[in-house]
Scaffold this motif. Structure first.
Motif, short mmCIF file in Angstrom:
data_model
loop_
_atom_site.label_atom_id
_atom_site.label_comp_id
_atom_site.label_asym_id
_atom_site.label_seq_id
_atom_site.Cartn_x
_atom_site.Cartn_y
_atom_site.Cartn_z
N UNK A 1 -11.62 -3.51 12.48
CA UNK A 1 -10.20 -3.79 12.65
C UNK A 1 -9.37 -3.01 11.66
N UNK A 2 -8.17 -3.51 11.42
CA UNK A 2 -7.24 -2.87 10.50
C UNK A 2 -7.15 -3.69 9.22
N UNK A 3 -6.82 -3.03 8.14
CA UNK A 3 -6.65 -3.68 6.85
C UNK A 3 -5.58 -2.93 6.07
N UNK A 4 -5.08 -3.58 5.05
CA UNK A 4 -4.10 -2.95 4.19
C UNK A 4 -3.67 -3.87 3.08
N UNK A 5 -2.80 -3.36 2.22
CA UNK A 5 -2.33 -4.16 1.10
C UNK A 5 -0.93 -3.74 0.69
N UNK A 6 -0.26 -4.67 0.02
CA UNK A 6 1.04 -4.41 -0.57
C UNK A 6 0.95 -4.77 -2.05
N UNK A 7 1.13 -3.80 -2.95
CA UNK A 7 1.10 -4.11 -4.38
C UNK A 7 2.20 -5.12 -4.74
N UNK A 8 1.87 -6.07 -5.59
CA UNK A 8 2.85 -7.03 -6.10
C UNK A 8 2.78 -7.04 -7.62
N UNK A 9 3.81 -7.52 -8.26
CA UNK A 9 3.83 -7.58 -9.72
C UNK A 9 2.81 -8.59 -10.20
N UNK A 10 1.93 -8.15 -11.09
CA UNK A 10 0.91 -9.03 -11.64
C UNK A 10 1.51 -9.91 -12.73
#
Length: 160
Positions: free
Chosen positions: A131-140
């Motif tokens: 399938x598809x995958x992905x990410x969005x960086x967020x402030x740690x």
């Protein structure tokens, strides 16, 4: 006696029709937090990064596959915008059964990657998925750590 024989045959045929496993949808959302390392030249030009992180996943939109699972992922990438980020994840359920995945995400397009299952243990032994995958960086919330929201969406089949 004839009725018993017919009943046994019916039960065997019904059971055999389910022996080939089942299929389903994957729709997971979650997060990953971890550490990354950057390798660059003496002039500060970015060349390569590696990372490893842990996180959690929840099944959404009526799906149940790997709901409330933890994951551990390792990956690497180089030359931003000109290559692929790639890595592996171990997704683990509370009962200890696991699924192992491989993913590739084009650099510069973090929400548009692809994944596939490499295998599994327990009830996931023999799994096939993609399938598809992905990410969005967020402030740690912690210094020197990365954090990202992530998703996996696709289909799986289990052959028993």
């Amino acid at each position: 006696m004839k009725k018993i024989y017919i009943t046994i045959c019916f039960l065997l045929l019904t059971t055999l029709s389910f022996a080939d496993g089942h299929k389903g949808k994957i729709n997971l959302k979650g997060f990953v937090v971890g550490e990354s390392k950057v390798l660059s030249d003496n002039e500060g030009n970015f060349l390569t990064f590696t990372y490893d992180g842990v996180g959690g996943l929840m099944a959404v939109e009526g799906t149940t596959f790997m709901d409330n699972a933890s994951q551990y992922c390792i990956g690497a990438a180089s030359i931003p915008g000109k290559g692929f980020e790639m890595g592996h994840c171990k997704i683990n359920q509370m009962d200890g059964d696991t699924v192992f995945t491989y993913y590739e995400i084009q650099l510069g397009n973090t929400m548009n990657g692809a994944f596939k299952c490499l295998g599994g243990t327990g009830k996931y032994k023999g799994i096939e998925c993609s399938g598809t995958t992905g990410y969005t960086p967020i402030n740690s919330a912690q210094e020197n750590k990365f954090a990202s929201s992530i998703y996996f969406k696709g289909e799986y089949s289990l052959m028993k």
